[in-house]
Design an enzyme around this catalytic site. Structure first.
Site, mmCIF file in Angstrom:
data_model
loop_
_atom_site.group_PDB
_atom_site.id
_atom_site.type_symbol
_atom_site.label_atom_id
_atom_site.label_comp_id
_atom_site.label_asym_id
_atom_site.label_seq_id
_atom_site.Cartn_x
_atom_site.Cartn_y
_atom_site.Cartn_z
ATOM 1 C CG HIS A 27 -7.639 -26.702 -0.554
ATOM 2 N ND1 HIS A 27 -8.298 -26.975 -1.731
ATOM 3 C CD2 HIS A 27 -8.601 -26.353 0.330
ATOM 4 C CE1 HIS A 27 -9.594 -26.805 -1.567
ATOM 5 N NE2 HIS A 27 -9.807 -26.415 -0.300
ATOM 6 C CG HIS A 29 -11.046 -21.951 2.171
ATOM 7 N ND1 HIS A 29 -11.301 -22.063 0.819
ATOM 8 C CD2 HIS A 29 -11.160 -23.200 2.675
ATOM 9 C CE1 HIS A 29 -11.569 -23.327 0.527
ATOM 10 N NE2 HIS A 29 -11.492 -24.041 1.643
ATOM 11 C CE1 TYR A 45 -17.396 -21.358 5.544
ATOM 12 C CE2 TYR A 45 -18.544 -23.052 4.295
ATOM 13 C CZ TYR A 45 -17.551 -22.083 4.387
ATOM 14 O OH TYR A 45 -16.727 -21.845 3.312
ATOM 15 N NE ARG A 120 -13.228 -26.284 -3.959
ATOM 16 C CZ ARG A 120 -13.452 -26.374 -2.663
ATOM 17 N NH1 ARG A 120 -13.958 -25.352 -1.997
ATOM 18 N NH2 ARG A 120 -13.171 -27.490 -2.008
ATOM 19 N NE ARG A 125 -25.212 -31.901 -6.238
ATOM 20 C CZ ARG A 125 -24.433 -30.866 -6.506
ATOM 21 N NH1 ARG A 125 -23.344 -30.646 -5.777
ATOM 22 N NH2 ARG A 125 -24.713 -30.056 -7.511
ATOM 23 C CG HIS A 182 -10.670 -31.767 0.253
ATOM 24 N ND1 HIS A 182 -9.499 -31.082 0.471
ATOM 25 C CD2 HIS A 182 -11.685 -30.864 0.408
ATOM 26 C CE1 HIS A 182 -9.791 -29.806 0.759
ATOM 27 N NE2 HIS A 182 -11.104 -29.654 0.701
ATOM 28 C CG ASP A 249 -9.835 -27.572 3.932
ATOM 29 O OD1 ASP A 249 -10.055 -26.582 3.220
ATOM 30 O OD2 ASP A 249 -10.736 -28.310 4.375
ATOM 31 C CG ASN A 254 -19.277 -26.912 8.255
ATOM 32 O OD1 ASN A 254 -20.071 -26.279 8.931
ATOM 33 N ND2 ASN A 254 -19.660 -27.877 7.436
#
Length: 296
Positions: A27, A29, A45, A120, A125, A182, A249, A254
């Site tokens: 995982h 980015h 972000y 994905r 929430r 996560h 990650d 952020n």
């Protein structure tokens, strides 16, 4: 105007174990260069540029051979940055994209050929409110599910574990392998006896889904060395270590406080606290090879 994120750490703590050959960071980015891969205007972000070669350097520093790139929410549904990285490093990388509703079969085939293995959805929430802009919802997965299944893809679900019991019937109806991000994005303050987290572990034990034991830095209430996360990761591994993968990650977007920015070596070293060598072999090598279709 979104707030600029702090840069990721440039050096990692030394590892206290040797990752086995073909280990995978499942995982991460990438972003930029922004003249080729601009960020979405409606993002939550603003990261610095972390192109594909920076991720390869990250893998090399940790002694990892493989990685999985997930289209970041700041990129919206623009997946070209991931496709470009897969083309440059086809043996080392696989991808998970954020799909558009209007994806044509030819595009899906092109993505599959490039090394994309899943999509994905952002269902995360808190108190009923969306946390991050962008991403796609359940309705997009429902519309695309038969075509995703035909290509052997999975659905990676970013969701708060307390919401999972209500969502699970609709997720199961997709007839796709399900991967929960996560650790269900569980704040450790809720405890391992939280009904939603218990439900996640039960579904994992039944083989109904996969889980990523990533995000210790996001889920912690106490900060490094993240000991409050240990019971959650260990509960997931005890439920079914054959359907668990791990990731850093990176590059940890952020974050706005330097003392909170994770150290990737420290995150990797959590695995030696959470699992013996034979389980680490599954989580780092065997499971991601199956889930993401790595050869050899």
């Amino acid at each position: 105007m979104t707030r600029p994120c702090l840069p990721a750490r440039t050096e990692a703590q030394a590892l206290d174990f040797a990752p086995p050959p073909r280990s995978c960071d499942a995982h991460a980015h990438i972003f930029g260069p922004f003249d080729r891969f601009p960020l979405d205007k409606e993002r939550s972000y603003t990261p610095e540029a972390y192109p594909a070669e920076a991720f390869i350097a990250h893998l090399d520093e940790l002694g990892l051979d493989r990685g999985v790139l997930v289209t970041g929410s700041a990129s919206g549904t623009a997946n070209d940055i991931v496709l470009d990285a897969l083309a440059r490093y086809p043996q080392r990388l696989r991808g998970v994209i954020v799909p558009r509703l209007d994806l044509r079969d030819a595009e899906l085939d092109r993505y599959a050929e490039a090394g994309v293995r899943g999509v994905r959805a952002n269902l995360y929430r808190l108190d009923g409110k969306t946390v991050y802009r962008n991403g796609v919802g359940l309705e997009v997965l429902q519309a695309l599910a038969p075509r995703l299944a035909a290509r052997g893809w999975h659905a990676q679900i970013w969701v708060h574990a307390p919401d999972l019991p209500e969502l699970m019937p609709a997720l199961k109806a997709l007839n796709l392998p399900l991967v929960i991000d996560h650790m269900g994005r569980m704040s450790t303050q809720r405890g391992v006896d939280d009904p939603g987290f218990r439900f996640l572990c039960q579904q994992l034990a039944q083989g109904a889904l996969w889980a990523k034991i990533s995000g210790a830095d996001r889920n912690t209430s106490s900060g490094p060395p993240y000991r409050d996360v240990d019971p959650f990761a260990q509960a997931i591994l005890q439920a079914n270590s054959e359907q668990v993968v791990w990731g850093t990650d990176w590059p940890h977007i952020n974050y706005y406080q330097a003392d909170r920015m994770p150290d990737d070596g420290a995150l990797c070293n959590l695995l030696s606290r959470w699992a013996p060598a034979e389980v680490r072999q599954r989580v780092l090598v065997d499971n991601p090879a199956r889930l993401y279709g790595f050869a050899g």
